[in-house]
Design an enzyme around this catalytic site. Structure first.
Site: not given
Ligand code: XMP
Ligand code: MG
Length: 179
Positions: A42-43, A99, A102
């Site tokens: 949903k992000g 979104d 990470d």
């Molecule tokens: P990866 O696989 O790149 O995943 O580690 C990325 C997903 O991790 C979540 N994510 C966050 N969600 N604040 C959030 O609300 C954050 O600071 C954050 N860092 C990572 C998110 O779902 C993203 O798609």
């Molecule tokens: Mg996400």
């Protein structure tokens, strides 16, 4: 919201200016191509809606929902598709809208998966990038902002499904996490 927010990292003006800039770049790069924009639920919802309005060429949209096995804030790299695309992407130019990138594990899986379906190209556009946490090398074709390794909410991003609707990106107070 003041009682839960530690500080605003990116305000609405900064986000909207960046989205316009990304939209202009995408418009130039995909001119004359069959573009399918794929939002990751949903992000990406808020970013996707703003970005689409900044792209000035014909396009179609679709959505995917993904879930990683394991716990909430971090990912294990094993990804499950909860909602797949409605259509074939063979010979189409696919732009994935995220979104935040990470560790990169989710997107790494997704890019391989989409490429294996015979797309003409698969690129990614993210509003936020946390390169410090990367565990797999990956090319981010369109990036809004590089941010430090802090957990952020707003502009689509959640903590326990809350705060997605905030029009800015913020760092939560430590006590909200129960930390
Ligand atoms: P990866 O696989 O790149 O995943 O580690 C990325 C997903 O991790 C979540 N994510 C966050 N969600 N604040 C959030 O609300 C954050 O600071 C954050 N860092 C990572 C998110 O779902 C993203 O798609
Ligand atoms: Mg996400």
């Amino acid at each position: 919201m003041e009682h839960v927010i530690d500080r605003v990292l990116l305000d609405e003006t900064a986000l909207q200016a960046k989205v316009q800039e990304l939209g202009e770049r995408i418009t130039r790069d995909y001119e004359g191509k069959d573009l399918l924009v794929v939002g990751i639920l949903k992000g990406s919802l808020l970013f996707m809606a703003d970005l689409l309005r900044a792209i000035r060429i014909p396009l179609e949209i679709d959505f995917m929902a993904l879930s990683s096995y394991g716990s909430g804030a971090s990912t294990s790299g094993e990804v499950r598709i909860l909602k797949d695309l409605d259509q074939s992407i063979e010979n189409r130019h696919v732009l994935v809208v995220e979104d935040v990138i990470d560790t990169g594990l989710t997107l790494n899986y997704l890019m391989d998966n989409l490429k294996s379906r015979g797309a003409a190209s698969v690129k990614v556009c993210t509003i936020l990038d946390k390169p410090e946490r990367r565990r797999v090398a990956m090319t981010v074709d369109y990036n809004g902002f590089t941010i430090p390794d802090e957990f952020v909410v707003g502009y689509g991003l959640d903590y326990a499904q809350q705060y997605r609707h905030l029009p800015f990106v913020a760092v939560l107070k430590r006590e909200v996490y129960g930390g």
